[in-house]
Design an enzyme around this catalytic site. Structure first.
Site, PDB file in Angstrom:
ATOM      1  CE  LYS A  98     -39.967  78.359   1.908  1.00 53.20           C
ATOM      2  NZ  LYS A  98     -39.895  78.466   0.426  1.00 53.20           N
TER       3      LYS A  98
ATOM      4  CE1 TYR B  46     -41.193  73.966   3.353  1.00 56.27           C
ATOM      5  CE2 TYR B  46     -42.613  74.311   5.271  1.00 56.27           C
ATOM      6  CZ  TYR B  46     -42.262  74.614   3.961  1.00 56.27           C
ATOM      7  OH  TYR B  46     -42.973  75.568   3.271  1.00 56.27           O
TER       8      TYR B  46
ATOM      9  CB  THR C 136     -43.825  78.710   5.012  1.00 58.66           C
ATOM     10  OG1 THR C 136     -44.722  78.141   5.952  1.00 58.66           O
ATOM     11  CG2 THR C 136     -42.405  78.442   5.495  1.00 58.66           C
ATOM     12  CG  ASP C 137     -47.860  79.990   8.500  1.00 62.03           C
ATOM     13  OD1 ASP C 137     -47.293  78.960   8.053  1.00 62.03           O
ATOM     14  OD2 ASP C 137     -49.052  79.983   8.867  1.00 62.03           O
ATOM     15  CD  GLU C 138     -44.996  74.621   8.363  1.00 60.26           C
ATOM     16  OE1 GLU C 138     -43.995  73.972   8.706  1.00 60.26           O
ATOM     17  OE2 GLU C 138     -46.007  74.113   7.867  1.00 60.26           O
TER      18      GLU C 138
HETATM   19  P1  NAD Z   1     -44.967  71.957  -4.106  1.00 61.20           P
HETATM   20  O1  NAD Z   1     -44.191  70.935  -3.371  1.00 61.20           O
HETATM   21  O2  NAD Z   1     -46.338  71.635  -4.601  1.00 61.20           O
HETATM   22  O3  NAD Z   1     -44.134  72.453  -5.387  1.00 61.20           O
HETATM   23  C1  NAD Z   1     -42.757  72.691  -5.341  1.00 61.20           C
HETATM   24  C2  NAD Z   1     -42.245  72.784  -6.780  1.00 61.20           C
HETATM   25  O4  NAD Z   1     -40.835  73.036  -6.720  1.00 61.20           O
HETATM   26  C3  NAD Z   1     -42.429  71.498  -7.573  1.00 61.20           C
HETATM   27  O5  NAD Z   1     -42.938  71.793  -8.864  1.00 61.20           O
HETATM   28  C4  NAD Z   1     -41.031  70.909  -7.652  1.00 61.20           C
HETATM   29  O6  NAD Z   1     -40.804  70.121  -8.822  1.00 61.20           O
HETATM   30  C5  NAD Z   1     -40.180  72.169  -7.642  1.00 61.20           C
HETATM   31  N1  NAD Z   1     -38.816  71.902  -7.146  1.00 61.20           N
HETATM   32  C6  NAD Z   1     -38.463  71.227  -6.013  1.00 61.20           C
HETATM   33  N2  NAD Z   1     -37.122  71.147  -5.912  1.00 61.20           N
HETATM   34  C7  NAD Z   1     -36.624  71.823  -6.977  1.00 61.20           C
HETATM   35  C8  NAD Z   1     -35.300  72.099  -7.422  1.00 61.20           C
HETATM   36  N3  NAD Z   1     -34.219  71.654  -6.752  1.00 61.20           N
HETATM   37  N4  NAD Z   1     -35.145  72.828  -8.559  1.00 61.20           N
HETATM   38  C9  NAD Z   1     -36.219  73.279  -9.252  1.00 61.20           C
HETATM   39  N5  NAD Z   1     -37.485  73.014  -8.894  1.00 61.20           N
HETATM   40  C10 NAD Z   1     -37.680  72.294  -7.768  1.00 61.20           C
HETATM   41  O7  NAD Z   1     -44.980  73.235  -3.171  1.00 61.20           O
HETATM   42  P2  NAD Z   1     -46.106  74.338  -2.944  1.00 61.20           P
HETATM   43  O8  NAD Z   1     -47.025  73.859  -1.885  1.00 61.20           O
HETATM   44  O9  NAD Z   1     -46.637  74.766  -4.253  1.00 61.20           O
HETATM   45  O10 NAD Z   1     -45.216  75.493  -2.315  1.00 61.20           O
HETATM   46  C11 NAD Z   1     -44.540  76.427  -3.168  1.00 61.20           C
HETATM   47  C12 NAD Z   1     -43.750  77.390  -2.314  1.00 61.20           C
HETATM   48  O11 NAD Z   1     -44.625  78.089  -1.426  1.00 61.20           O
HETATM   49  C13 NAD Z   1     -42.690  76.727  -1.420  1.00 61.20           C
HETATM   50  O12 NAD Z   1     -41.568  77.553  -1.395  1.00 61.20           O
HETATM   51  C14 NAD Z   1     -43.354  76.660  -0.043  1.00 61.20           C
HETATM   52  O13 NAD Z   1     -42.376  76.708   0.964  1.00 61.20           O
HETATM   53  C15 NAD Z   1     -44.201  77.905  -0.065  1.00 61.20           C
HETATM   54  N6  NAD Z   1     -45.431  77.851   0.758  1.00 61.20           N
HETATM   55  C16 NAD Z   1     -46.307  76.812   0.638  1.00 61.20           C
HETATM   56  C17 NAD Z   1     -47.496  76.822   1.396  1.00 61.20           C
HETATM   57  C18 NAD Z   1     -48.511  75.719   1.272  1.00 61.20           C
HETATM   58  O14 NAD Z   1     -49.486  75.708   2.033  1.00 61.20           O
HETATM   59  N7  NAD Z   1     -48.388  74.770   0.363  1.00 61.20           N
HETATM   60  C19 NAD Z   1     -47.745  77.885   2.267  1.00 61.20           C
HETATM   61  C20 NAD Z   1     -46.805  78.915   2.363  1.00 61.20           C
HETATM   62  C21 NAD Z   1     -45.663  78.900   1.596  1.00 61.20           C
HETATM   63  O1  DAU Z   2     -48.243  76.793   7.068  1.00 65.99           O
HETATM   64  C1  DAU Z   2     -47.771  76.722   5.753  1.00 65.99           C
HETATM   65  C2  DAU Z   2     -47.301  75.322   5.450  1.00 65.99           C
HETATM   66  O2  DAU Z   2     -48.469  74.514   5.297  1.00 65.99           O
HETATM   67  C3  DAU Z   2     -46.440  75.238   4.192  1.00 65.99           C
HETATM   68  O3  DAU Z   2     -45.269  75.981   4.408  1.00 65.99           O
HETATM   69  C4  DAU Z   2     -46.081  73.789   3.865  1.00 65.99           C
HETATM   70  O4  DAU Z   2     -45.364  73.731   2.650  1.00 65.99           O
HETATM   71  C5  DAU Z   2     -47.376  73.001   3.721  1.00 65.99           C
HETATM   72  O5  DAU Z   2     -47.079  71.642   3.499  1.00 65.99           O
HETATM   73  C6  DAU Z   2     -48.241  73.145   4.974  1.00 65.99           C
HETATM   74  O6  DAU Z   2     -47.613  72.485   6.106  1.00 65.99           O
HETATM   75  P1  DAU Z   2     -48.460  71.597   7.150  1.00 65.99           P
HETATM   76  O7  DAU Z   2     -47.546  70.654   7.798  1.00 65.99           O
HETATM   77  O8  DAU Z   2     -49.289  72.483   8.013  1.00 65.99           O
HETATM   78  O9  DAU Z   2     -49.460  70.845   6.120  1.00 65.99           O
HETATM   79  P2  DAU Z   2     -49.994  69.323   6.078  1.00 65.99           P
HETATM   80  O10 DAU Z   2     -51.083  69.282   5.046  1.00 65.99           O
HETATM   81  O11 DAU Z   2     -48.892  68.349   5.982  1.00 65.99           O
HETATM   82  O12 DAU Z   2     -50.663  69.163   7.516  1.00 65.99           O
HETATM   83  C7  DAU Z   2     -51.718  70.002   7.954  1.00 65.99           C
HETATM   84  C8  DAU Z   2     -52.056  69.605   9.372  1.00 65.99           C
HETATM   85  O13 DAU Z   2     -52.665  68.289   9.355  1.00 65.99           O
HETATM   86  C9  DAU Z   2     -50.852  69.466  10.297  1.00 65.99           C
HETATM   87  O14 DAU Z   2     -51.220  69.858  11.603  1.00 65.99           O
HETATM   88  C10 DAU Z   2     -50.531  67.971  10.282  1.00 65.99           C
HETATM   89  C11 DAU Z   2     -51.908  67.338  10.111  1.00 65.99           C
HETATM   90  N1  DAU Z   2     -51.960  66.075   9.360  1.00 65.99           N
HETATM   91  C12 DAU Z   2     -51.342  66.018   8.150  1.00 65.99           C
HETATM   92  C13 DAU Z   2     -51.382  64.858   7.394  1.00 65.99           C
HETATM   93  C14 DAU Z   2     -50.683  64.780   6.053  1.00 65.99           C
HETATM   94  C15 DAU Z   2     -52.675  65.001   9.857  1.00 65.99           C
HETATM   95  O15 DAU Z   2     -53.254  65.068  10.981  1.00 65.99           O
HETATM   96  N2  DAU Z   2     -52.726  63.859   9.116  1.00 65.99           N
HETATM   97  C16 DAU Z   2     -52.108  63.727   7.913  1.00 65.99           C
HETATM   98  O16 DAU Z   2     -52.176  62.631   7.273  1.00 65.99           O
END
Ligand code: NAD
Ligand code: DAU
Length: 348
Positions: A160, A156, A131-133
């Site tokens: 990562k 989180y 992630t970019d975080e």
């Molecule tokens: P998600 O939470 O939707 O999915 C995570 C998956 O991992 C789920 O299917 C869960 O069951 C599985 N999992 C969790 N713990 C586990 C364990 N101990 N063993 C096996 N499986 C397990 O997440 P996502 O949003 O699809 O993100 C996927 C990956 O991409 C993550 O590594 C996240 O850090 C990264 N990522 C997400 C975003 C985003 O915007 N969602 C952006 C950048 C990177």
């Molecule tokens: O940047 C990549 C990341 O993006 C991934 O690594 C994470 O897995 C993914 O969950 C996401 O993280 P964020 O914290 O940015 O996503 P979230 O959807 O939780 O929140 C997006 C923005 O909105 C953040 O600034 C928090 C805000 N927010 C979120 C929720 C859930 C609100 O204002 N209200 C809300 O109810």
């Protein structure tokens, strides 16, 4: 080629599994997932019977199981996505983030190393999807590049960052062929409705308050999830060993502006008076340690690997809103918990 994809039942993982299964009929794709609350096999109904697809229910924190899996399947490559992914949950309960994101990643690295050091690293690849975080937060200007120093702020992002460092350590210490990508916020179908976009669309539909943390002036760079899947495919096949690639949408929105647009889009799609949903916007207590702004410089992946996002933001947001409104059964099964019985029904 036998590829282990971890976390394939999650949001991004399910898009990636679908892409790989359909695009590469000669690859064997094994999806390993614990099926936590975020894992939903209903996301993969359309490929579950494909001859080149296998699902294994398992936990990456179980070191013995990881060794056995590698022994049994002799994977050539790993694309590792399994993680605890929600920042708010990491603030409430950091420990599962430490065990899954850090210990789980090391278990996979060890299992891969044990097999690959015997067969040789030629043709092998351990790909960590990150992630970019990990870069922390930006001010009003600037972009994250691959050289930006790590400065994670939430449990989180710290977990990562830690797993990124460990993956790189296996490259430098043991010569393991690794690659890492760090991506911005994804949006699109099948995202668990704890995340901002599906939460807001679902709440608008049910005329519930739309919680905006703090003043809403936090910025994220949004990327269509299908574009992230094609970027992963590109990095997996073309990325250089030991390298990192940033992936982003070049699509910055302040949360409040994004939510206002979603409000008007959903009003329009539901045939409601435009402006009605905006009345549901409710400013709530801020997220502790809330990162102000994320924005990606994705020049490296564009120049070196030829990848760019294909989906325009206006089109992607409208399609996303339409998908959540159309897929009421998916949303109801996710919010009621019924989806968690799907594994028993289909697989046991
Ligand atoms: P998600 O939470 O939707 O999915 C995570 C998956 O991992 C789920 O299917 C869960 O069951 C599985 N999992 C969790 N713990 C586990 C364990 N101990 N063993 C096996 N499986 C397990 O997440 P996502 O949003 O699809 O993100 C996927 C990956 O991409 C993550 O590594 C996240 O850090 C990264 N990522 C997400 C975003 C985003 O915007 N969602 C952006 C950048 C990177
Ligand atoms: O940047 C990549 C990341 O993006 C991934 O690594 C994470 O897995 C993914 O969950 C996401 O993280 P964020 O914290 O940015 O996503 P979230 O959807 O939780 O929140 C997006 C923005 O909105 C953040 O600034 C928090 C805000 N927010 C979120 C929720 C859930 C609100 O204002 N209200 C809300 O109810």
């Amino acid at each position: 080629m036998k590829i282990l994809i971890t976390g394939g039942a999650g949001f991004i993982g399910s898009h990636l599994v679908r892409l790989m299964v359909n695009k590469y009929p000669d690859y064997q794709i094994v999806n390993l997932d614990k099926l936590t609350y975020a894992g939903n096999l209903e996301n993969l109904k359309d490929v579950e019977n494909a001859p080149n697809y296998t699902f294994v229910k398992g936990d990456i924190t179980d070191a013995e199981l990881m060794q056995e899996l590698f022994q049994d399947f002799q994977f050539d490559s790993v694309i590792h996505l399994a993680a605890e992914s929600h920042v708010d949950r990491s603030i409430a309960d950091p420990m599962s983030f430490i065990t899954t994101n850090i210990v789980g990643t090391v278990n996979l690295l060890n299992a891969a190393r044990n097999i690959w050091k015997e067969s040789g690293y030629e043709g092998k690849r351990f790909y960590h999807v990150s992630t970019d975080e990990v870069y922390g937060t930006l001010g009003e200007t600037g972009l994250f590049t691959e050289d930006t120093a790590y400065d994670p702020r939430s449990p989180y992002s710290a977990s990562k960052a830690s797993s990124d460092h460990l993956v790189r350590a296996y490259y430098h210490t043991y010569g393991m062929p690794i690659v890492i990508s760090n991506c911005s916020n994804n949006y699109g179908p099948f995202q668990f409705p704890e995340k901002l976009i599906p939460l807001v669309i679902n709440n608008i539909k049910h005329k519930k308050p739309l919680p905006i943390y703090g003043n809403g002036k936090y910025t994220r760079d949004w990327l269509w999830v299908g574009d992230h899947a094609t970027a992963i495919d590109t990095v997996f096949h073309k990325g250089a060993n030991g390298e990192t690639y940033n992936i982003g949408g070049n699509n910055e929105w302040q949360n409040i502006d994004l939510v206002r647009i979603l409000c008007d889009t959903v009003d329009g799609l539901l045939g409601r008076r435009v402006g009605e949903a905006q009345e549901l916007i409710t400013f709530v207590k801020d997220r502790p340690g809330h990162d102000k702004r994320y924005a990606i410089d994705a020049t490296k992946i564009k120049d070196e690997l030829g990848w760019e996002p294909a989906v325009q933001p206006a089109e992607g947001m409208k399609e996303t809103a339409q998908w959540y409104l159309d897929n009421t059964e998916w949303m109801e099964r996710v919010t009621s918990g019924a989806y968690q019985q799907y594994y028993e029904k289909q697989y046991s």
